[in-house]
Design an enzyme around this catalytic site. Sequence first.
Site, mmCIF file in Angstrom:
data_model
loop_
_atom_site.group_PDB
_atom_site.id
_atom_site.type_symbol
_atom_site.label_atom_id
_atom_site.label_comp_id
_atom_site.label_asym_id
_atom_site.label_seq_id
_atom_site.Cartn_x
_atom_site.Cartn_y
_atom_site.Cartn_z
ATOM 1 N N CYS A 47 6.827 8.666 -1.803
ATOM 2 C CA CYS A 47 7.375 7.633 -0.910
ATOM 3 C C CYS A 47 8.650 7.070 -1.543
ATOM 4 O O CYS A 47 8.891 7.245 -2.737
ATOM 5 C CB CYS A 47 6.315 6.547 -0.741
ATOM 6 S SG CYS A 47 6.852 4.983 -0.048
ATOM 7 N N GLU A 50 8.162 5.312 -4.963
ATOM 8 C CA GLU A 50 8.201 6.050 -6.242
ATOM 9 C C GLU A 50 9.637 6.361 -6.636
ATOM 10 O O GLU A 50 9.997 6.310 -7.808
ATOM 11 C CB GLU A 50 7.424 7.373 -6.146
ATOM 12 C CG GLU A 50 5.958 7.254 -6.507
ATOM 13 C CD GLU A 50 5.134 6.909 -5.295
ATOM 14 O OE1 GLU A 50 5.582 7.187 -4.161
ATOM 15 O OE2 GLU A 50 4.032 6.357 -5.459
ATOM 16 N N MET A 51 10.457 6.694 -5.627
ATOM 17 C CA MET A 51 11.857 6.988 -5.925
ATOM 18 C C MET A 51 12.512 5.779 -6.584
ATOM 19 O O MET A 51 13.269 5.904 -7.540
ATOM 20 C CB MET A 51 12.610 7.339 -4.632
ATOM 21 C CG MET A 51 12.164 8.624 -3.976
ATOM 22 S SD MET A 51 12.396 10.041 -5.048
ATOM 23 C CE MET A 51 14.182 10.147 -5.088
ATOM 24 N N LYS A 52 12.187 4.615 -6.066
ATOM 25 C CA LYS A 52 12.759 3.401 -6.650
ATOM 26 C C LYS A 52 12.210 3.182 -8.060
ATOM 27 O O LYS A 52 12.943 2.791 -8.963
ATOM 28 C CB LYS A 52 12.409 2.196 -5.778
ATOM 29 C CG LYS A 52 13.325 2.075 -4.584
ATOM 30 C CD LYS A 52 12.885 0.932 -3.698
ATOM 31 C CE LYS A 52 13.958 0.606 -2.688
ATOM 32 N NZ LYS A 52 15.031 -0.223 -3.240
ATOM 33 N N HIS A 70 0.949 6.794 -4.308
ATOM 34 C CA HIS A 70 0.117 5.797 -3.619
ATOM 35 C C HIS A 70 -0.091 6.145 -2.150
ATOM 36 O O HIS A 70 -0.597 5.333 -1.395
ATOM 37 C CB HIS A 70 0.762 4.410 -3.739
ATOM 38 C CG HIS A 70 2.040 4.302 -2.991
ATOM 39 N ND1 HIS A 70 3.219 4.821 -3.468
ATOM 40 C CD2 HIS A 70 2.324 3.775 -1.784
ATOM 41 C CE1 HIS A 70 4.178 4.607 -2.591
ATOM 42 N NE2 HIS A 70 3.662 3.984 -1.543
ATOM 43 N N CYS A 100 -10.788 -6.587 0.029
ATOM 44 C CA CYS A 100 -12.022 -6.955 -0.686
ATOM 45 C C CYS A 100 -13.034 -7.579 0.264
ATOM 46 O O CYS A 100 -14.232 -7.583 0.005
ATOM 47 C CB CYS A 100 -11.707 -7.887 -1.858
ATOM 48 S SG CYS A 100 -11.314 -9.584 -1.384
ATOM 49 N N CYS A 103 -11.603 -12.542 -0.143
ATOM 50 C CA CYS A 103 -10.551 -13.503 -0.502
ATOM 51 C C CYS A 103 -10.056 -14.224 0.759
ATOM 52 O O CYS A 103 -10.402 -13.854 1.883
ATOM 53 C CB CYS A 103 -9.399 -12.794 -1.219
ATOM 54 S SG CYS A 103 -8.410 -11.726 -0.162
ATOM 55 N N CYS A 106 -8.363 -11.873 3.192
ATOM 56 C CA CYS A 106 -9.286 -10.983 3.905
ATOM 57 C C CYS A 106 -10.088 -11.742 4.957
ATOM 58 O O CYS A 106 -10.423 -11.191 6.011
ATOM 59 C CB CYS A 106 -10.231 -10.297 2.915
ATOM 60 S SG CYS A 106 -9.438 -8.952 2.013
ATOM 61 N N CYS A 114 -4.519 -8.843 0.686
ATOM 62 C CA CYS A 114 -5.716 -9.043 -0.153
ATOM 63 C C CYS A 114 -5.293 -9.373 -1.585
ATOM 64 O O CYS A 114 -4.488 -8.673 -2.187
ATOM 65 C CB CYS A 114 -6.572 -7.776 -0.133
ATOM 66 S SG CYS A 114 -8.005 -7.876 -1.243
ATOM 67 N N CYS A 176 0.246 5.040 3.780
ATOM 68 C CA CYS A 176 1.357 4.127 3.495
ATOM 69 C C CYS A 176 2.446 4.212 4.570
ATOM 70 O O CYS A 176 2.561 3.341 5.412
ATOM 71 C CB CYS A 176 1.944 4.396 2.111
ATOM 72 S SG CYS A 176 3.369 3.358 1.758
HETATM 73 P P1 NAD Z 1 13.615 6.825 2.035
HETATM 74 O O1 NAD Z 1 14.345 6.799 0.741
HETATM 75 O O2 NAD Z 1 13.020 8.086 2.517
HETATM 76 O O3 NAD Z 1 14.587 6.298 3.200
HETATM 77 C C1 NAD Z 1 15.615 5.379 3.014
HETATM 78 C C2 NAD Z 1 16.734 5.706 4.016
HETATM 79 O O4 NAD Z 1 17.732 4.691 3.888
HETATM 80 C C3 NAD Z 1 17.442 7.044 3.762
HETATM 81 O O5 NAD Z 1 17.476 7.800 4.966
HETATM 82 C C4 NAD Z 1 18.839 6.634 3.308
HETATM 83 O O6 NAD Z 1 19.852 7.572 3.712
HETATM 84 C C5 NAD Z 1 19.009 5.309 4.011
HETATM 85 N N1 NAD Z 1 20.004 4.420 3.386
HETATM 86 C C6 NAD Z 1 20.225 4.209 2.062
HETATM 87 N N2 NAD Z 1 21.201 3.309 1.894
HETATM 88 C C7 NAD Z 1 21.603 2.932 3.137
HETATM 89 C C8 NAD Z 1 22.596 2.003 3.629
HETATM 90 N N3 NAD Z 1 23.336 1.289 2.787
HETATM 91 N N4 NAD Z 1 22.726 1.863 4.959
HETATM 92 C C9 NAD Z 1 21.974 2.608 5.822
HETATM 93 N N5 NAD Z 1 21.018 3.489 5.417
HETATM 94 C C10 NAD Z 1 20.849 3.640 4.099
HETATM 95 O O7 NAD Z 1 12.500 5.679 1.900
HETATM 96 P P2 NAD Z 1 11.110 5.449 2.702
HETATM 97 O O8 NAD Z 1 10.016 6.217 2.060
HETATM 98 O O9 NAD Z 1 11.332 5.574 4.153
HETATM 99 O O10 NAD Z 1 10.870 3.914 2.298
HETATM 100 C C11 NAD Z 1 11.767 2.924 2.758
HETATM 101 C C12 NAD Z 1 11.555 1.617 2.008
HETATM 102 O O11 NAD Z 1 10.282 1.058 2.352
HETATM 103 C C13 NAD Z 1 11.570 1.735 0.484
HETATM 104 O O12 NAD Z 1 12.280 0.631 -0.044
HETATM 105 C C14 NAD Z 1 10.100 1.618 0.127
HETATM 106 O O13 NAD Z 1 9.923 1.127 -1.196
HETATM 107 C C15 NAD Z 1 9.642 0.614 1.157
HETATM 108 N N6 NAD Z 1 8.194 0.558 1.430
HETATM 109 C C16 NAD Z 1 7.664 -0.670 1.681
HETATM 110 C C17 NAD Z 1 6.325 -0.790 1.987
HETATM 111 C C18 NAD Z 1 5.745 -2.113 2.359
HETATM 112 O O14 NAD Z 1 4.517 -2.243 2.469
HETATM 113 N N7 NAD Z 1 6.574 -3.121 2.591
HETATM 114 C C19 NAD Z 1 5.511 0.359 1.999
HETATM 115 C C20 NAD Z 1 6.105 1.608 1.776
HETATM 116 C C21 NAD Z 1 7.452 1.688 1.488
HETATM 117 ZN ZN ZN Z 2 -9.224 -9.580 -0.212
#
Ligand code: NAD
Ligand code: ZN
Length: 427
Positions: A47, A50-52, A70, A100, A103, A106, A114, A176
Amino acid sequence: MSTTGKVIRCKAAIVWKPGGSFSIEEVEVAPPKAKEVRIKMVATALCGTEMKMLKDKNLQHQHYPIIMGHEGAGIVESVGEGVSTVKAGDKVIALFLPQCGECTSCLNSADNFCIKLKQAETHLMSDGTSRFTCKGKPVYHFGNTSTFSEYTVMDEISVAKIDAAAPLEKVFLVSCGFSTGYGGAINTAKVTPGSTCAVFGLGGVGLSVIMGCKAAGATRIIAVDINKDKFEKAKEVGATECINPQDYEKPIQEVLFDLTGDGVDFSFEVIGNPETVAAALASCRESHGVCVIIGLIIGVQLNISGHLFFSGRSLKGSVYGGWKGRDGASKLVSDYMAKKINLDALITHSLNLDKINEAVELMKTGKWQVTHTIFMSEYLGPREMVCGGGGGQGSHGWRSHIQAAEGSFRNLQKISFPYAFCFITTL
Ligand code: NAD
Ligand code: ZN
């Protein structure tokens, strides 16, 4: 022979140091303790999170070596004492967001955060120890899940039992990416019929936001990304227009105002960049626009003009799309089985766990039109099962376990039975 109660030796992708790449290693996975579940992973994904973790210094910590991952689904291999909601052979979704059931979150029907999620910050199980070892060293867990291992151990509260007929290589996406994006639109933003939406970032999560906006009845869905190769798939899942901020001299919020007249009703930041959060918020209608931050932003301050809120705009966070972990995952899998949602468009390719670093490169360049890459391989399950102090049992023991779980595997025709591992990445 059953593997229950024994250490399992299998493959996992380990990151040994901050900023490092994945290294495929043989690891030992201890049996589950009380209220824990050991799972054979069948499908997992890389996801944006992980890249981040791999590249963003603000997200790097000192918990190394670590097994990340995850987003995944698998089959319960064995359960620890006191586990009552799943049993060996059950198909399950791994959840970074536990439920859980006790909490305040939940117990609040409008809340999903949670409090047990905080366990993930320790990168250990709740007794303060790890269930993984490699080369004699303990290996840290990640996200309550650690799905980049053929076997993992998770808390019962982080595991959702799903329909026994569900195809794991598809429905694992509710772990996710899909749930986060789709729920971000329908639960958090509460997108309304006839509305106009803008989605910033077209990875797997952003595409799922588009699906949610479409399902909620939005009539205009404007997809925004700096990578135009993402546009074809965005249109396929419901975007009505696609724009690249780099094609314009003006800021993207002004472009969106030009396109819509008075801004969008709902905007979504699905990148994890403070600047695009500010742009997404400023793209909303002044009177009632709602901007939802889904992208992960940690350790960075947002620089947003307070003036943007004066007229009535709002900015909201969203985790796991507002779904309660276990309830949401089970419901979404049921919806998939009832053909109410379609995950197929998010899956285009397959690789195996050995290729995880290639997947990282593909995700970095992101130049493909595809959205998700599935990786399935013929993994040899546990090479060896180690009895406490005793020798290995060979693969024979594993086969008996698989036979016991045969019913659960019956629907995985696409995967080479029984030694399957599937790995997916978002491009
Ligand atoms: P991804 O890296 O596959 O997609 C990101 C997209 O953003 C890419 O297509 C990229 O080209 C584009 N991008 C980058 N910079 C840009 C800019 N300045 N303007 C426009 N577009 C731009 O990532 P993903 O797997 O789709 O996840 C997206 C985000 O969601 C991540 O930050 C991830 O950590 C987050 N996330 C949050 C939750 C949550 O529960 N809130 C859950 C999962 C993922
Ligand atoms: Zn809980």
